[in-house]
Design an enzyme around this catalytic site. Structure first.
Site, PDB file in Angstrom:
ATOM      1  N   ASN A 131      41.768  42.502  29.569  1.00 42.13           N
ATOM      2  CA  ASN A 131      40.393  42.264  29.103  1.00 42.13           C
ATOM      3  C   ASN A 131      39.533  43.521  29.032  1.00 42.13           C
ATOM      4  OD1 ASN A 131      40.404  42.228  31.945  1.00 42.13           O
ATOM      5  ND2 ASN A 131      38.506  41.065  31.998  1.00 42.13           N
ATOM      6  N   GLU A 229      41.689  42.528  42.477  1.00 42.73           N
ATOM      7  CA  GLU A 229      40.488  42.104  41.738  1.00 42.73           C
ATOM      8  C   GLU A 229      40.920  40.949  40.854  1.00 42.73           C
ATOM      9  OE1 GLU A 229      37.576  43.144  42.279  1.00 42.73           O
ATOM     10  OE2 GLU A 229      37.675  45.221  42.979  1.00 42.73           O
ATOM     11  N   CYS A 263      35.851  38.865  33.981  1.00 41.83           N
ATOM     12  CA  CYS A 263      35.950  38.219  35.293  1.00 41.83           C
ATOM     13  C   CYS A 263      34.578  37.914  35.860  1.00 41.83           C
ATOM     14  CB  CYS A 263      36.739  39.115  36.237  1.00 41.83           C
ATOM     15  SG  CYS A 263      36.131  40.791  36.254  1.00 41.83           S
ATOM     16  N   GLU A 433      36.348  48.089  44.661  1.00 44.60           N
ATOM     17  CA  GLU A 433      36.547  49.276  43.830  1.00 44.60           C
ATOM     18  C   GLU A 433      35.182  49.903  43.583  1.00 44.60           C
ATOM     19  OE1 GLU A 433      39.043  47.297  40.630  1.00 44.60           O
ATOM     20  OE2 GLU A 433      40.312  48.994  41.207  1.00 44.60           O
TER      21      GLU A 433
HETATM   22  P1  NAD Z   1      47.483  38.519  34.475  1.00 43.40           P
HETATM   23  O1  NAD Z   1      47.446  38.212  35.906  1.00 43.40           O
HETATM   24  O2  NAD Z   1      48.306  37.669  33.595  1.00 43.40           O
HETATM   25  O3  NAD Z   1      47.998  40.014  34.245  1.00 43.40           O
HETATM   26  C1  NAD Z   1      47.352  41.124  34.798  1.00 43.40           C
HETATM   27  C2  NAD Z   1      48.348  42.262  34.889  1.00 43.40           C
HETATM   28  O4  NAD Z   1      49.335  41.930  35.864  1.00 43.40           O
HETATM   29  C3  NAD Z   1      49.112  42.549  33.611  1.00 43.40           C
HETATM   30  O5  NAD Z   1      49.365  43.928  33.523  1.00 43.40           O
HETATM   31  C4  NAD Z   1      50.412  41.785  33.819  1.00 43.40           C
HETATM   32  O6  NAD Z   1      51.482  42.331  33.083  1.00 43.40           O
HETATM   33  C5  NAD Z   1      50.617  41.989  35.308  1.00 43.40           C
HETATM   34  N1  NAD Z   1      51.407  40.964  35.979  1.00 43.40           N
HETATM   35  C6  NAD Z   1      51.528  39.662  35.669  1.00 43.40           C
HETATM   36  N2  NAD Z   1      52.354  39.033  36.545  1.00 43.40           N
HETATM   37  C7  NAD Z   1      52.719  39.976  37.446  1.00 43.40           C
HETATM   38  C8  NAD Z   1      53.565  39.959  38.606  1.00 43.40           C
HETATM   39  N3  NAD Z   1      54.178  38.847  39.005  1.00 43.40           N
HETATM   40  N4  NAD Z   1      53.728  41.103  39.303  1.00 43.40           N
HETATM   41  C9  NAD Z   1      53.104  42.235  38.928  1.00 43.40           C
HETATM   42  N5  NAD Z   1      52.323  42.325  37.818  1.00 43.40           N
HETATM   43  C10 NAD Z   1      52.123  41.204  37.099  1.00 43.40           C
HETATM   44  O7  NAD Z   1      45.961  38.553  34.038  1.00 43.40           O
HETATM   45  P2  NAD Z   1      45.367  38.783  32.582  1.00 43.40           P
HETATM   46  O8  NAD Z   1      45.546  37.501  31.834  1.00 43.40           O
HETATM   47  O9  NAD Z   1      45.881  40.052  31.987  1.00 43.40           O
HETATM   48  O10 NAD Z   1      43.828  39.028  32.915  1.00 43.40           O
HETATM   49  C11 NAD Z   1      42.932  37.994  33.065  1.00 43.40           C
HETATM   50  C12 NAD Z   1      42.619  37.744  34.520  1.00 43.40           C
HETATM   51  O11 NAD Z   1      42.194  38.940  35.153  1.00 43.40           O
HETATM   52  C13 NAD Z   1      41.481  36.787  34.699  1.00 43.40           C
HETATM   53  O12 NAD Z   1      41.772  35.864  35.723  1.00 43.40           O
HETATM   54  C14 NAD Z   1      40.322  37.667  35.142  1.00 43.40           C
HETATM   55  O13 NAD Z   1      39.329  37.031  35.868  1.00 43.40           O
HETATM   56  C15 NAD Z   1      41.021  38.719  35.920  1.00 43.40           C
HETATM   57  N6  NAD Z   1      40.219  39.935  36.011  1.00 43.40           N
HETATM   58  C16 NAD Z   1      39.613  40.267  37.192  1.00 43.40           C
HETATM   59  C17 NAD Z   1      38.812  41.388  37.291  1.00 43.40           C
HETATM   60  C18 NAD Z   1      38.133  41.773  38.581  1.00 43.40           C
HETATM   61  O14 NAD Z   1      37.718  42.916  38.693  1.00 43.40           O
HETATM   62  N7  NAD Z   1      38.023  40.881  39.549  1.00 43.40           N
HETATM   63  C19 NAD Z   1      38.622  42.197  36.185  1.00 43.40           C
HETATM   64  C20 NAD Z   1      39.233  41.834  34.987  1.00 43.40           C
HETATM   65  C21 NAD Z   1      40.051  40.706  34.923  1.00 43.40           C
END
Ligand code: NAD
Length: 453
Positions: A131, A229, A263, A433
């Site tokens: 995102n 996060e 998020c 962070e």
């Molecule tokens: P996601 O969890 O599907 O993927 C995030 C990252 O993790 C990607 O690079 C993905 O390839 C990797 N990943 C997925 N499964 C993994 C595993 N088992 N082991 C290691 N790496 C893995 O999330 P997304 O769909 O890319 O992003 C959306 C989510 O991120 C939403 O829930 C959003 O709220 C959250 N988010 C949080 C913050 C914050 O700062 N709190 C900021 C941005 C996004």
């Protein structure tokens, strides 16, 4: 899969094919990172600071190029993407001050002198969601580098291009080869390999709560520290004494920015019952005026969603037979377009109220009084951000202290500044962070006692 066809969310055209990193390549990258890290940590603090300032300068000089790349790969409006690229330069500039300010302590003890040193972990893994591909990468790599670590970034599958370009810019700025490497790959494959890798000593993960829990379990098996996060379902709480015009005018931006793929999106608007109808009257024109369209156009406020798969997930929350209160407009035809959508939930348990949608859909609910507002804001597994609109300063502070959330904003929707800490309560994450302490989070504390006897 061995690679991915990257898709432009605006028109669904293929941008390019990208190969994924193999686990053998990861091993080589970690070995190179260790070599680079030892030399980097041995540099004088002022020299590391100078390198980071140079990196910030090169990013700033390429901000327009990075922004255009993000528009293409992620569909972010150009105005947002420019902010994001410059934010990366700001973050690097801010943490360029850290190498010379990583202060240990001198602790009074008997029989000698006791001092602490903040030492780098070594190689750190930073796993990034789709995102905010470049800003979130920089929140990890900038303070980690400042503290003397090497960094391996794994961007999200759909949106790797700006992070890959940032690694090239690091080299162009004179950072040593191997110090900052960006390795594209799938989460369950390469992400898991990074979490498991014995040569990677800390993991920073930003993404969904489900994947974050898996990362934490994997890191636990290796007794590896994590910063997480994760998701959010933040509340925008509007009291009857608030500037209702301001609250209604700013509410769409607080949830529809980045097409709601944020998020921190204030995806629940809680309004005091006595002004609930009036607030909805004011909200409707603000939502319909929200400019959704070509992300390359300067005036665009909201672009498409990131992918077909994500579009289908968001759409599942608002099926055709689900009544909506009102909607903005969105282009039709090719591209992952979704209009800004306002729903009145059936109950406080409706999944529109409880689940993170991560799209431009907002639920508006009434509350009765201050206690009910706090209870409703906290009725979620998440706790990332939130906003409070009231003219009563005492109430603003009481509610801000009462909401279990890492980042709150009064009469505004600000939540991310590089100089202030950012992170979540409950299932929104672990650790913080940004802000003045982030570089220290990439260090081990070493205690040394020197006898004077
Ligand atoms: P996601 O969890 O599907 O993927 C995030 C990252 O993790 C990607 O690079 C993905 O390839 C990797 N990943 C997925 N499964 C993994 C595993 N088992 N082991 C290691 N790496 C893995 O999330 P997304 O769909 O890319 O992003 C959306 C989510 O991120 C939403 O829930 C959003 O709220 C959250 N988010 C949080 C913050 C914050 O700062 N709190 C900021 C941005 C996004």
């Amino acid at each position: 899969m061995t690679g991915i066809d990257l898709v432009d969310p605006r028109d669904e055209s293929i941008i390019r094919r990208l190969d994924y990193t193999t686990t053998e390549q990861l091993d080589d990258a970690v070995a190179a990172a260790h070599v680079a890290q030892r030399a980097w940590a041995a540099l004088a603090p002022a020299a590391r600071a100078e390198h980071l300032r140079a990196f910030a300068g090169v990013v700033r000089a390429h901000a327009e190029e990075l922004a255009q790349l993000e528009v293409r790969n992620s569909g972010h409006p150009i105005g947002n993407a420019r902010w994001e690229a410059n934010h990366v330069a700001d973050v690097l500039g801010y943490y360029a001050a850290a190498p010379e300010r990583l202060l240990g302590a001198q602790i009074p003890v008997a029989g000698g002198i006791d001092v602490t040193f903040l030492e780098p972990y070594g190689v750190v893994g930073v796993i990034v969601p789709w995102n905010f591909p470049m800003t979130i990468a920089s929140w990890g790599f900038a303070p980690a580098l400042a503290a003397g670590n090497a960094v391996i970034v794994k961007p999200a599958e759909w949106t790797p291009l700006t992070a890959l370009r940032l690694a090239e810019l690091a080299l162009a700025a004179g950072l040593p080869a191997g110090l900052l490497q960006v390795l594209p790959g799938e989460g369950p494959v390469l992400g898991t390999a990074i979490v498991d890798h014995p040569g990677i000593r800390k993991i920073v993960f930003t993404g969904s709560t489900t994947a974050g829990a898996k990362v934490m379990a994997g890191a636990a098996a290796r007794v590896k520290p994590v910063t997480l996060e994760l998701g959010g379902k933040s509340a925008n709480v509007v009291f009857a004494d608030a500037d209702l015009e301001l609250a209604a005018a700013t509410a769409p931006g607080a949830v529809f920015d980045n097409s709601g793929q944020d998020c921190c999106a204030r995806s629940r608007i809680l309004v005091e019952r006595s002004v609930y109808d009036r607030f909805l009257e004011l909200l409707e024109p603000a939502v319909t005026a929200f400019r959704v369209g070509d992300p390359r156009a300067e005036e665009t406020q909201m672009g498409p969603l990131v992918s077909r798969k994500h579009w289908a997930r968001v759409d599942s929350f608002v099926p055709d037979d689900r009544q909506v209160a009102f909607r903005g407009s969105a282009p039709s035809g090719r591209g992952f377009w979704f209009p800004p959508t306002v729903v009145i939930p059936d109950s406080r348990d409706d999944r529109l109220v409880t689940d993170e949608i991560f799209g431009p859909v907002v639920a508006v609910l009434p509350f009765d009084d201050e206690a009910d507002a706090i209870a409703l804001a906290n009725a979620t597994v998440y706790g990332l951000s939130g906003s409070i609109f009231t003219r009563d300063l005492g109430r603003a502070l009481r509610v801000a202290r009462g909401v279990e959330s890492g980042n709150l904003s009064v009469n505004s929707h600000s939540s991310v500044r590089y100089s202030t800490p950012f992170g979540g309560y409950k299932r929104s994450g672990i650790g913080r962070e940004l802000g003045p302490d982030a570089a220290a989070a990439f260090t081990e504390t070493k205690n040394v006692f020197i006898s004077t006897e």
